[in-house]
Design a protein around this motif. Structure first.
Motif, PDB file in Angstrom:
ATOM      1  N   THR A   9      15.210  16.834  38.993  1.00 31.27           N
ATOM      2  CA  THR A   9      16.225  17.554  38.219  1.00 31.27           C
ATOM      3  C   THR A   9      15.503  18.188  37.030  1.00 31.27           C
ATOM      4  N   SER A  10      15.761  19.473  36.811  1.00 27.75           N
ATOM      5  CA  SER A  10      15.001  20.177  35.776  1.00 27.75           C
ATOM      6  C   SER A  10      15.927  21.022  34.890  1.00 27.75           C
ATOM      7  N   GLY A  44      11.792  16.126  35.744  1.00 25.05           N
ATOM      8  CA  GLY A  44      11.686  17.524  36.173  1.00 25.05           C
ATOM      9  C   GLY A  44      10.285  17.933  36.594  1.00 25.05           C
ATOM     10  N   THR A  74      15.002  14.613  32.906  1.00 23.61           N
ATOM     11  CA  THR A  74      14.773  16.049  33.037  1.00 23.61           C
ATOM     12  C   THR A  74      13.944  16.554  31.862  1.00 23.61           C
ATOM     13  N   ARG A  76      12.362  20.630  30.049  1.00 21.16           N
ATOM     14  CA  ARG A  76      12.248  22.088  30.208  1.00 21.16           C
ATOM     15  C   ARG A  76      10.769  22.441  30.335  1.00 21.16           C
ATOM     16  N   GLY A 112      18.683  22.461  39.524  1.00 24.75           N
ATOM     17  CA  GLY A 112      18.522  23.075  38.217  1.00 24.75           C
ATOM     18  C   GLY A 112      19.199  24.422  38.084  1.00 24.75           C
ATOM     19  N   THR A 116      14.687  26.769  36.630  1.00 17.96           N
ATOM     20  CA  THR A 116      14.301  25.880  37.732  1.00 17.96           C
ATOM     21  C   THR A 116      14.144  26.660  39.027  1.00 17.96           C
ATOM     22  N   THR A 136      24.540  23.959  36.442  1.00 21.37           N
ATOM     23  CA  THR A 136      24.518  24.346  35.028  1.00 21.37           C
ATOM     24  C   THR A 136      25.947  24.518  34.516  1.00 21.37           C
TER      25      THR A 136
END
Ligand code: F6P
Length: 357
Positions: A9-10, A44, A74, A76, A112, A116, A136
């Motif tokens: 999961t990102s 992520g 996660t 970024r 994501g 992502t 999102t």
């Protein structure tokens, strides 16, 4: 033959990530039984770069359906630097491919948002078997009508507006609320309507400060003692429309437009005005029933794609049907609210003001 499936999961967390992970895992166990092995990549793409992972068991997926956030963690990893070798000498793309190969993965599920999906597409072009799942609260992924997380955030933002109504009415105030949503106005549009906002400012419809003050004064003239103004975090005034982001931020003295809207209303209407920014509160907590269903459906569909060995794709919802898009067709594309979107027209027809400049 054993199937080894990586899941990560990102980007920003959102409600429904765990429901989607669980949906994919349960469907994989149903389809492949003991022949499937699931590897959780931690935090992520950072985990894929650093080789941080966890061999998952069936029991890891128990009880996570209503859980907010992500059990995998996660982070970024901005796409614009993913192909840049940093001062630390780490070649992020090479490392991700290495981890994938070291773990002997047959495929990788990437849950994501836009960033992502760009990296997922890059990895797919480098020969990895990748499937994306669109999550999102912003609902801004091209090629899908909905992303999971959005519905829950609309619920939470509407509740914020409901609660602010009581203070606004009691004190005869204007309350300006800033709503997340990145560069698009989906979340503000839906929650503004659901929460009874009087003014909604969207990035897609650059606004006029004068019209905002006028809309507030008109409400007062109509006999209402308060107003709720919902500002999408990406909203911008007509004067700012042509400015580069950097210039806009400099002129505002920060990224947020909300303090300027608040001050303008207070100065030009004479009405006591307050503002609030719920921020990450909108992303927290348990997913709505709708998001649980959507995330489960997306997860199960991703498992079906793995069974069919179809990769380089991302799951999507189109006209109420779960389907998929090719990663290369959607990566890097925006999905703003169309200026002539029906819901904007209906909102206007009930008196909500968008104050376009
Ligand atoms: O993409 C989800 C989102 O919550 C946006 O609405 C917001 O602009 C951004 O993430 C905030 O990012 P961060 O959690 O990194 O502050």
């Amino acid at each position: 033959m054993k199937k080894r499936v990586g899941i990560l999961t990102s980007g920003g967390d959102c409600p429904g990530l765990n429901a989607a992970i669980r949906g994919a895992a349960k469907a994989l166990y149903e389809m492949f039984g003991d022949e499937v092995e699931i590897v959780g990549i931690l935090n992520g793409y950072t985990g894929l770069i650093n080789g941080d992972y966890k061999e998952m068991n069936k029991s890891d997926f128990y009880g996570i359906l209503p859980l907010g956030g992500t059990i995998l963690g996660t982070s970024r990893q901005p796409f614009k630097t993913i192909q840049v070798v940093g001062a630390d000498g780490v070649d992020k793309v090479a490392n991700m491919i290495k981890t994938y190969n070291n773990l002997r993965l047959d495929c990788l599920l990437t849950l994501g948002g836009n960033g992502t999906h760009k990296t997922a597409n890059l990895l797919s072009q480098k020969g990895l078997n990748v499937i994306g799942l669109p999550k999102t609260i912003d609902n801004d992924i091209f090629g899908t009508d909905r992303t999971f997380g959005f519905h829950t955030a609309v619920d939470i933002a509407s509740e914020v507006l409901d609660r602010l109504h009581t203070t606004a009415t009691s004190h005869s105030r204007v309350i300006v609320v800033e709503c997340m949503g990145n560069k698009v106005g989906w979340l503000s549009l839906f929650s503004g309507i659901a929460g009874g906002a009087d003014v909604i400012l969207l990035p897609e419809l650059p606004f006029s400060y004068e019209k905002v003050a006028k809309a507030v004064l008109k409400r007062k003239a109509d006999g209402r003692n308060f107003a709720i103004v919902l500002v999408a975090e990406g909203a911008l005034s007509k004067e700012e429309e042509t400015l580069k982001r950097k210039t806009r931020v400099k002129r505002r003295g920060g990224t947020n437009v909300t303090p300027h809207v608040t001050q303008y209303i207070a100065e030009h209407t004479g009405i006591e005005t307050r503002s609030m920014i719920p921020g990450h509160y909108l992303r927290g907590g348990t997913p709505s029933a709708y998001d649980r269903v959507l995330a489960t459906e997306f997860g199960a569909y991703a498992a079906k794609l793995i069974k069919e060995e179809k990769y380089g794709l991302t799951v999507a919802l189109k006209n109420d049907k779960v389907t998929c898009n090719r990663l290369e067709d959607i990566a890097g594309k925006a999905k703003p609210v169309p200026k002539d979107y029906d819901l904007i027209q209906y909102a206007k027809s009930i008196g909500i003001s968008f104050c376009e400049g």
